[in-house]
Design a protein around this motif. Sequence first.
Motif, mmCIF file in Angstrom:
data_model
loop_
_atom_site.group_PDB
_atom_site.id
_atom_site.type_symbol
_atom_site.label_atom_id
_atom_site.label_comp_id
_atom_site.label_asym_id
_atom_site.label_seq_id
_atom_site.Cartn_x
_atom_site.Cartn_y
_atom_site.Cartn_z
ATOM 1 N N UNK A 61 0.830 -1.205 0.000
ATOM 2 C CA UNK A 61 0.000 0.000 0.000
ATOM 3 C C UNK A 61 0.868 1.260 0.000
ATOM 4 N N UNK A 62 0.720 2.102 -1.029
ATOM 5 C CA UNK A 62 1.542 3.303 -1.148
ATOM 6 C C UNK A 62 1.165 4.387 -0.138
ATOM 7 N N UNK A 63 0.093 4.204 0.623
ATOM 8 C CA UNK A 63 -0.236 5.153 1.688
ATOM 9 C C UNK A 63 0.580 4.856 2.945
ATOM 10 N N UNK A 64 1.299 3.743 2.947
ATOM 11 C CA UNK A 64 2.124 3.342 4.083
ATOM 12 C C UNK A 64 3.420 4.154 4.095
ATOM 13 N N UNK A 65 3.692 4.833 5.214
ATOM 14 C CA UNK A 65 4.878 5.692 5.310
ATOM 15 C C UNK A 65 6.152 4.909 5.060
ATOM 16 N N UNK A 66 6.244 3.713 5.624
ATOM 17 C CA UNK A 66 7.440 2.880 5.456
ATOM 18 C C UNK A 66 7.704 2.628 3.975
#
Length: 390
Positions: free
Chosen positions: A123-128
């Motif tokens: 998921x590209x919304x994940x900061x990592x």
Amino acid sequence: MIHLVERSTTYSGCGAAVSFTRILRARTVIFSIAYIEFTMLFLVERSPKEDLLMKRVTIKQIAQEAGVSYQIVSKVLNNQGRVSEETRERILGIADELGYVPSRIARSLVSKRTKTLGFVAGDLSNYFITQFIVGAEQEARQQDHSFIVISLQNDASDPKSDLSLLMEQHVDGVLLAAPQLESSSEVETILAGKLPVVSIHPVSGDFTSIVDSDQEEIGAQAGRHLIEKGYSHIATITGTLKSRAAQLRLKGMRHVLESNRIPLPDHLIAEGNWDADSGYQATIRLLRDDPNIDAIFAQNDLMAMGVLHALNDMNYRVPDDCGVIGCDDLPTSSHAIPPLSTIRIPVYETGQRAVQVLLGKIEEESMRPSPAILLPTRIVARQSTMKGSV
């Protein structure tokens, strides 16, 4: 052809109708003049050099302008072979004047490489994930490579279709940062033996080079820190336990606690989903079952934010009644109330290192996995675990 659609309100009275007509006629005249001026640009006689500037410039055209062979221009532009300094400077000057841009496609036909890397992400919304991408992309750009990014939004994504798409783009190598691929057999079937692959997590089959941090040590660091700060009845909120990172962090913490004769029974372990809401809900469940919990390790900072929210709603004082430590060191963690202790994972540097390893494998034309590279993590101690500080 350009279609202009004018939307208007119908007015009553001849005066209004006339005014509206004049407006349309005025716009028509202006548009007609602009069209004539635009058309005249193509009727003005241009020099051969101006013709070149209107088109994509080729090596052969540069050779013609410079009065040398195609092969000499190719040597100069690719910084290969022996060419006199005077000729080199003349060719580079002409190339710059004409606005020459190297064709990556043409170069790939010669080198058999596209200088393009494939990146399969969660998921590209994940900061990592996003910080990993930033580090990887900047390193790739410095090495004159570009990225094709494919995001797997959830477990229902079709990895076979996504991975096949990358293969169709003839990428030189692949980076994996999608935990949902850990148990997928499709990854090995499509990628193994085809091109170099570097991953931040293990996948089925022994064909990827791993660049990560020591996930078990992360759990151990959290446990040691809480014990050092005087906590003794410690709970933990994991990420989804089908994730190997969540399993290893739990293992590391359990080992440290048990080594210090602090039990970690099942009722002190709650499974979250890596987001703040799951951290909130897990905290409510843990404290209803055992109100005497005096510290919680949430396996990432987002869940830890939910923990802080739940403790506040339940009138627990942090850090005196209950300490909290997270993991990741998000930019917002230092601004939590109270500021959140955490474990910093060098995710940006992990992206850089992963690209370095991948480009090394591409240069060696090696499909064999390298020994795992584990970047160090460290405790960032803040107020949320400092008993007696508030």
